[in-house]
Design a protein around this motif. Structure first.
Motif, PDB file in Angstrom:
ATOM      1  N   ASP B 333       0.813  -1.223   0.000  1.00  0.00           N
ATOM      2  CA  ASP B 333       0.000   0.000   0.000  1.00  0.00           C
ATOM      3  C   ASP B 333       0.842   1.266   0.000  1.00  0.00           C
ATOM      4  O   ASP B 333       0.323   2.358   0.195  1.00  0.00           O
ATOM      5  CB  ASP B 333      -0.927   0.006   1.226  1.00  0.00           C
ATOM      6  CG  ASP B 333      -0.177  -0.302   2.523  1.00  0.00           C
ATOM      7  OD1 ASP B 333       1.044  -0.517   2.472  1.00  0.00           O
ATOM      8  OD2 ASP B 333      -0.837  -0.335   3.582  1.00  0.00           O
ATOM      9  N   SER B 340       0.279  -0.057   6.541  1.00  0.00           N
ATOM     10  CA  SER B 340      -0.584  -0.461   7.649  1.00  0.00           C
ATOM     11  C   SER B 340       0.094  -1.637   8.348  1.00  0.00           C
ATOM     12  O   SER B 340       1.037  -2.237   7.812  1.00  0.00           O
ATOM     13  CB  SER B 340      -1.947  -0.894   7.118  1.00  0.00           C
ATOM     14  OG  SER B 340      -1.801  -2.087   6.368  1.00  0.00           O
ATOM     15  N   LEU B 446      -6.047   1.922   4.791  1.00  0.00           N
ATOM     16  CA  LEU B 446      -4.688   2.451   4.761  1.00  0.00           C
ATOM     17  C   LEU B 446      -4.306   2.920   6.159  1.00  0.00           C
ATOM     18  O   LEU B 446      -5.165   3.106   7.014  1.00  0.00           O
ATOM     19  CB  LEU B 446      -4.619   3.647   3.794  1.00  0.00           C
ATOM     20  CG  LEU B 446      -4.868   3.346   2.329  1.00  0.00           C
ATOM     21  CD1 LEU B 446      -4.983   4.651   1.548  1.00  0.00           C
ATOM     22  CD2 LEU B 446      -3.748   2.489   1.759  1.00  0.00           C
TER      23      LEU B 446
END
Lengths: 139, 525
Positions: B333, B340, B446
């Protein structure tokens, strides 16, 4: 024969984020498209940007932020320009999500190039701005 | 020997394409370490898995680190926020709202002690990814080790401490190059004497690659910086046998795994020859190229983020085939935010799948003897050598960066990389392959930055400042200023200042008073 209208573009980074790979690629792309491009470098302040925009007679200011601080940067850069009596449009790019764009526009940013925007899209936007400013100057 | 035009044309390699003398006799663990720095490599000890992690304040980051350790991570790779990396306090106006955003905020010694609460420094090796204010972080580490009852003799871990690469590539500089070199060299010299098991420099080749440089730029510029540091510490009388044994590196590993593996093999040879020939180092520990591999950065994409797991797997395979000593894998991500917890764990699990399921760890340098990989190793070695020589001809890394040689090479390469992608010459799945989707925000969670962070840091700092003895602090900072002026080693004065409550910002302000701040020139493009 009329030449394609060109812009004086001021590109900059605000705050502590040092990642300038993207903005340098964009600077070169816009230069190759015929615009005059000044890259101020990293860690600029909103007040310094406003001074440079006035001094350089910039048509547009482009700000790159990859640190996630784009919301506060948008507000401070737009405010500094307006305080200096400039209506120069501000565009932003960087690590920005689509869902964050409305807030940035609300803060006075003319357009936002979120993560992974293609160079062609950016080049096209500046070309349209050039046309618009050129038309306004003629009318 | 270069790869012949014939082999390219042919599309496969034959023995005549490569100089077999360069590898026939090569054995892992033997000079010049082409096949690995240890005879047994992963058969005896796996690479250290250390995910780059940190956010918010010390407490949040301490929890994340403990979670990663609980899942099998071997050590820590600390991510500091931008103010800390530049040496500003969280409440400095110039820090804006960057405090705790991209990494953990560390303003005081108490913050650092809290960061390692319940994490014993004698059994947990930590890597500190910080270059411009690394001297202060190192001093905090020493104080924390002593507070934990850990003997400095036994303290292990790694400090990035590579400020030159911030000028060349990433931009997190603070002092000008002369001041940056002073802090680096003081830290290094102090560590040689007081923390002999510690690795006080971990050169950041990866920053060159991430900024757009080629694999050849990455290694050549990192070695050029290494020579600048080695020259500086030699001037202070450091024993080169001991000093070179304390050098380690962080290099990037991209999806083109055979090129990456070949580059790591070539770099080992270059380093071994460099320290032997230039510094007269005869001991294998100085000649061995120790490196961590960084997986995933600009090459990760916003479209179909799950595909980044595949890209990271390819990069990690290249690093393992290339013989890395440690690894960190970015989150899938990271086109959007810092990772995360879930995506950070996936990075750790990616490493574990390769370590425990692929059987790649059962054999050392499985690519050794491949005509293609050996020819590629020789070609990359020749190119790295030639570029390093070019930087040396320009006066070395410090002169070359003042002149812009390295920065220009990186900027040009970044531009060409992007143009090749936009033109479709280089294909990226989901970006310019058929049916690539329009951009969308990801549909998974996120990392969320805590917007109360700056206020919390401000309050904590105000309380900290109220607790200190103003007189003791002033005396300590004066002694630091005196050491800076007199060219005495500044680590002890920094430690005393920290004990008397000095903050990261106050200590770096003293350094700025001596050296000034670097101001990057703008440019007409």
């Amino acid at each position: 024969m009329a030449t394609t209208p060109k812009l004086r573009i001021l590109l900059t980074k605000v705050g502590m984020d040092g990642h300038d790979r993207g903005i340098k690629v964009i600077a070169r792309t816009l230069r190759d498209a015929g615009h005059e491009v000044i890259y101020m470098g990293r860690r600029q302040t909103p007040e310094g940007i406003a001074r440079a925009a006035a001094h350089e007679d910039a048509d547009v200011v482009g700000v790159s932020v990859l640190s996630g601080t784009h919301a506060s940067v948008a507000r401070s850069v737009v405010a500094a320009l307006r305080e200096a009596g400039l209506d120069t449009p501000v565009v932003m790019g960087g690590t920005i999500l689509h869902r964050e764009i409305p807030d940035l526009k609300e803060a006075g940013v003319a357009t936002v190039f979120p993560v992974a925007t293609k160079l062609a899209v950016i080049e096209e936007w500046f070309a349209e701005l050039a046309e618009k400013l050129d038309d306004a100057a003629l009318s | 020997m270069s790869i012949s035009a014939d082999s390219h044309e042919r599309g496969y390699y034959v023995p005549d394409d490569v100089d077999t003398t360069s590898y026939d006799e090569a054995r892992p663990g033997e000079f010049p370490f082409r096949r690995g720095i240890h005879p047994d490599m992963y058969r005896k000890r796996l690479w250290r898995m250390r995910q780059y992690a940190g956010f918010g304040g010390p407490e949040e980051t301490n929890q994340r680190w403990k979670e990663l350790i609980a899942r099998g991570q071997h050590g820590i790779s600390a991510a500091f926020d931008l103010p800390t990396q530049l040496g500003f306090d969280s409440d400095d106006p110039r820090a804006g709202d960057d405090a705790g955003r991209l990494g953990v905020a560390v303003d005081t010694l108490d913050d650092f002690i809290a960061l390692f609460d319940g994490i014993p420094l004698d059994s947990t090796a930590a890597t500190f990814n910080i270059n411009s204010s690394s001297a202060v972080i190192y001093a905090m580490l020493l104080e924390t080790a002593e507070a934990q009852g850990v003997s400095l003799d036994e303290l292990t871990g790694t400090l990035a401490n590579d400020p030159l690469m911030e000028f060349v590539a990433r931009g997190l500089y603070r002092l000008p190059p002369d001041g940056a070199m002073r802090l680096m060299a003081d830290t290094f010299a102090y560590s040689l004497e007081r923390t002999p098991a510690y690795y006080p420099v971990n050169l950041r080749g990866t920053l060159v690659y991430e900024a757009g440089g080629s694999v050849v730029h990455e290694f050549a510029f990192a070695f050029a910086a290494a020579c600048a540091y080695l020259d500086a510490v030699r001037e202070r009388g450091a024993d080169m046998e001991v000093a070179t044994a304390k050098f380690s590196y962080l290099f990037f590993s991209d999806s083109n795994l055979l090129e990456e593996a070949a580059a790591f093999r070539a770099a080992r040879v270059l380093w071994a020859e460099l320290v032997r020939d230039r510094y007269g180092v005869a001991s294998p520990s100085g000649q061995r190229l120790r490196f961590s591999a960084a997986i995933g950065n600009f090459n990760l994409r916003a479209q179909y983020p799950e595909l980044n797991l595949v890209r990271n797997t390819l990069g990690a395979l290249g690093a393992v085939l290339g013989g890395c000593q440690a690894m960190l894998v970015a989150g899938m991500d990271e086109s959007f935010a810092i990772p995360s917890e879930y995506s950070s764990l996936l990075g750790l699990y990616t490493q574990q799948v390769i370590a425990y399921e692929s059987k790649l760890t059962e054999v050392v340098d499985p690519l050794g003897g491949s005509w293609y990989v050996e020819a590629l190793t020789d070609r990359l070695l020749a190119e790295m050598r030639a570029l390093l020589a070019k930087v040396e001809e320009a006066g070395g890394a410090v002169a070359a960066l003042a002149e812009g040689l390295m920065q220009r090479a990186i900027t040009d390469a970044a531009y060409e990389y992007q143009v090749a992608e936009e033109s479709g010459e280089r294909m990226v799945v989901g970006v310019n392959t058929p049916g690539s989707p329009p951009l969308e925000d990801p549909d998974f969670d996120l990392h969320e930055h805590d917007n109360t962070m700056v206020d919390r840091r401000r309050t904590a700092l105000a309380q900290h400042r109220a607790r200190r003895s103003a007189g003791d602090l002033e005396t300590a900072l004066k002694e630091l200023a005196a050491a800076l002026a007199a060219s005495d080693n500044i680590i002890d004065p920094i430690r005393v200042a920290l004990r008397n409550g000095a903050t990261m910002g106050e200590i770096m302000t003293a350094c700025v008073a001596r050296y000034g701040e670097y101001d990057e020139p703008g440019m007409v493009i």
